[in-house]
Scaffold this motif. Sequence first.
Motif, PDB file in Angstrom:
ATOM      1  N   VAL A   5      15.431   7.545  55.508  1.00  0.00           N
ATOM      2  CA  VAL A   5      16.516   6.576  55.388  1.00  0.00           C
ATOM      3  C   VAL A   5      16.423   5.941  54.001  1.00  0.00           C
ATOM      4  N   ILE A   6      17.522   5.987  53.261  1.00  0.00           N
ATOM      5  CA  ILE A   6      17.550   5.388  51.926  1.00  0.00           C
ATOM      6  C   ILE A   6      18.634   4.307  51.922  1.00  0.00           C
ATOM      7  N   LYS A   7      18.199   3.082  51.738  1.00  0.00           N
ATOM      8  CA  LYS A   7      19.133   1.953  51.622  1.00  0.00           C
ATOM      9  C   LYS A   7      19.178   1.537  50.159  1.00  0.00           C
ATOM     10  N   SER A   8      20.385   1.429  49.611  1.00  0.00           N
ATOM     11  CA  SER A   8      20.480   1.101  48.189  1.00  0.00           C
ATOM     12  C   SER A   8      21.306  -0.150  47.908  1.00  0.00           C
ATOM     13  N   SER A   9      21.673  -0.886  48.947  1.00  0.00           N
ATOM     14  CA  SER A   9      22.420  -2.128  48.740  1.00  0.00           C
ATOM     15  C   SER A   9      21.516  -3.202  48.151  1.00  0.00           C
ATOM     16  N   VAL A  10      22.028  -3.934  47.165  1.00  0.00           N
ATOM     17  CA  VAL A  10      21.259  -5.050  46.599  1.00  0.00           C
ATOM     18  C   VAL A  10      21.067  -6.164  47.622  1.00  0.00           C
ATOM     19  N   PHE A  11      21.848  -6.123  48.701  1.00  0.00           N
ATOM     20  CA  PHE A  11      21.772  -7.159  49.734  1.00  0.00           C
ATOM     21  C   PHE A  11      20.828  -6.777  50.871  1.00  0.00           C
ATOM     22  N   GLY A  12      20.092  -5.670  50.721  1.00  0.00           N
ATOM     23  CA  GLY A  12      19.174  -5.250  51.776  1.00  0.00           C
ATOM     24  C   GLY A  12      19.915  -5.021  53.074  1.00  0.00           C
ATOM     25  N   ASP A  13      19.364  -5.504  54.179  1.00  0.00           N
ATOM     26  CA  ASP A  13      19.986  -5.293  55.482  1.00  0.00           C
ATOM     27  C   ASP A  13      21.269  -6.095  55.672  1.00  0.00           C
ATOM     28  N   ASN A  14      21.561  -7.015  54.763  1.00  0.00           N
ATOM     29  CA  ASN A  14      22.812  -7.772  54.848  1.00  0.00           C
ATOM     30  C   ASN A  14      23.985  -7.021  54.219  1.00  0.00           C
ATOM     31  N   THR A  36       9.880  10.700  63.467  1.00  0.00           N
ATOM     32  CA  THR A  36       9.195   9.872  62.469  1.00  0.00           C
ATOM     33  C   THR A  36      10.251   9.403  61.485  1.00  0.00           C
ATOM     34  N   VAL A  37      10.303   8.103  61.251  1.00  0.00           N
ATOM     35  CA  VAL A  37      11.322   7.533  60.367  1.00  0.00           C
ATOM     36  C   VAL A  37      10.639   6.894  59.160  1.00  0.00           C
ATOM     37  N   VAL A  38      11.080   7.293  57.981  1.00  0.00           N
ATOM     38  CA  VAL A  38      10.633   6.663  56.735  1.00  0.00           C
ATOM     39  C   VAL A  38      11.825   5.929  56.161  1.00  0.00           C
ATOM     40  N   VAL A  39      11.696   4.599  55.993  1.00  0.00           N
ATOM     41  CA  VAL A  39      12.777   3.798  55.423  1.00  0.00           C
ATOM     42  C   VAL A  39      12.403   3.451  53.992  1.00  0.00           C
ATOM     43  N   ARG A  40      13.257   3.863  53.074  1.00  0.00           N
ATOM     44  CA  ARG A  40      13.067   3.571  51.648  1.00  0.00           C
ATOM     45  C   ARG A  40      14.163   2.573  51.263  1.00  0.00           C
ATOM     46  N   ASP A  41      13.830   1.280  51.297  1.00  0.00           N
ATOM     47  CA  ASP A  41      14.776   0.216  50.943  1.00  0.00           C
ATOM     48  C   ASP A  41      14.598  -0.072  49.456  1.00  0.00           C
ATOM     49  N   LEU A  42      15.548   0.366  48.659  1.00  0.00           N
ATOM     50  CA  LEU A  42      15.420   0.303  47.210  1.00  0.00           C
ATOM     51  C   LEU A  42      15.635  -1.100  46.640  1.00  0.00           C
ATOM     52  N   ALA A  43      16.133  -2.024  47.469  1.00  0.00           N
ATOM     53  CA  ALA A  43      16.224  -3.424  47.036  1.00  0.00           C
ATOM     54  C   ALA A  43      14.914  -4.141  47.320  1.00  0.00           C
ATOM     55  N   ALA A  44      14.337  -3.881  48.484  1.00  0.00           N
ATOM     56  CA  ALA A  44      13.075  -4.536  48.861  1.00  0.00           C
ATOM     57  C   ALA A  44      11.904  -4.000  48.040  1.00  0.00           C
ATOM     58  N   TRP A 107      15.876   6.184  41.902  1.00  0.00           N
ATOM     59  CA  TRP A 107      15.312   7.113  42.888  1.00  0.00           C
ATOM     60  C   TRP A 107      15.646   8.550  42.495  1.00  0.00           C
ATOM     61  N   ILE A 108      16.899   8.788  42.147  1.00  0.00           N
ATOM     62  CA  ILE A 108      17.327  10.128  41.728  1.00  0.00           C
ATOM     63  C   ILE A 108      16.508  10.597  40.522  1.00  0.00           C
ATOM     64  N   ASP A 109      16.311   9.709  39.549  1.00  0.00           N
ATOM     65  CA  ASP A 109      15.573  10.073  38.336  1.00  0.00           C
ATOM     66  C   ASP A 109      14.114  10.422  38.625  1.00  0.00           C
ATOM     67  N   HIS A 110      13.577   9.905  39.725  1.00  0.00           N
ATOM     68  CA  HIS A 110      12.184  10.204  40.079  1.00  0.00           C
ATOM     69  C   HIS A 110      12.044  11.435  40.968  1.00  0.00           C
ATOM     70  N   VAL A 111      13.139  11.875  41.605  1.00  0.00           N
ATOM     71  CA  VAL A 111      13.044  13.061  42.457  1.00  0.00           C
ATOM     72  C   VAL A 111      13.667  14.302  41.817  1.00  0.00           C
ATOM     73  N   ALA A 112      14.473  14.145  40.795  1.00  0.00           N
ATOM     74  CA  ALA A 112      15.051  15.300  40.089  1.00  0.00           C
ATOM     75  C   ALA A 112      14.064  15.745  39.016  1.00  0.00           C
ATOM     76  N   ARG A 113      13.172  16.646  39.376  1.00  0.00           N
ATOM     77  CA  ARG A 113      12.105  17.078  38.473  1.00  0.00           C
ATOM     78  C   ARG A 113      12.137  18.597  38.308  1.00  0.00           C
ATOM     79  N   ALA A 114      12.268  19.024  37.054  1.00  0.00           N
ATOM     80  CA  ALA A 114      12.311  20.462  36.752  1.00  0.00           C
ATOM     81  C   ALA A 114      11.027  21.132  37.216  1.00  0.00           C
ATOM     82  N   GLY A 115      11.185  22.265  37.878  1.00  0.00           N
ATOM     83  CA  GLY A 115      10.045  23.016  38.384  1.00  0.00           C
ATOM     84  C   GLY A 115       9.532  22.520  39.717  1.00  0.00           C
TER      85      GLY A 115
END
Length: 196
Positions: A5-14, A36-44, A107-115
């Motif tokens: 789960v990827i949340k990208s709102s600056v307001f978090g769960d709000n 199994t759930v992994v929550v990646r809250d990019l504001a928190a 997040w995109i910049d850290h997962v888009a890796r050549a090779g």
Amino acid sequence: MNILVIKSSVFGDNGNSSSLVNTRLEQLKSQYPEATVVVRDLAAEPIPHLDSERVGAFFTAAEERSAGQQQIDDFSMALIDELKTADRIVLGLPMYNFGIPSQLKSWIDHVARAGITFRYTENGPEGLVEDKPVTVLAARGGLYAGTGNDTVTPYIRMFFAFIGITSLDFVYAEGLNMSEVKEKAMREAEALLRAS
């Protein structure tokens, strides 16, 4: 079943997109109670924006990295592992000033890796991540879907396809800054989720 789960709102769960993410997640949990759930809250937990130090770490051979560079690479590889091991992805996607949130771009910049998640071949780029279902819950203040002002949908489609993921399903909640439209838009988006 592994769900990322990827949340990208600056307001978090709000945030509106996070509210839709939570609705979708509850659905998936009832379908797959053992998931199994992994929550990646990019504001928190913000991911640092790319800078010369981080890019330098990515491009330095493993045996030549400093401890700090290795830490940067380890962080990126942990995000990539979450992505690769997920069987399903749920992405909350607000639109800010006609684009994606900057924290999602990090997040995109850290997962888009050549090779690692893609490679360049004689026939162009090839994604290295196995295809999987991605539910994109797009929340917008105005009405943009299907218009030239929606830069977000094609960008997200292009990014995921670039790394090998093409099974994207978009659910839109639009007009959320238009008071007469907001409640109806959220109800309709949630109804679409329940019907899926």
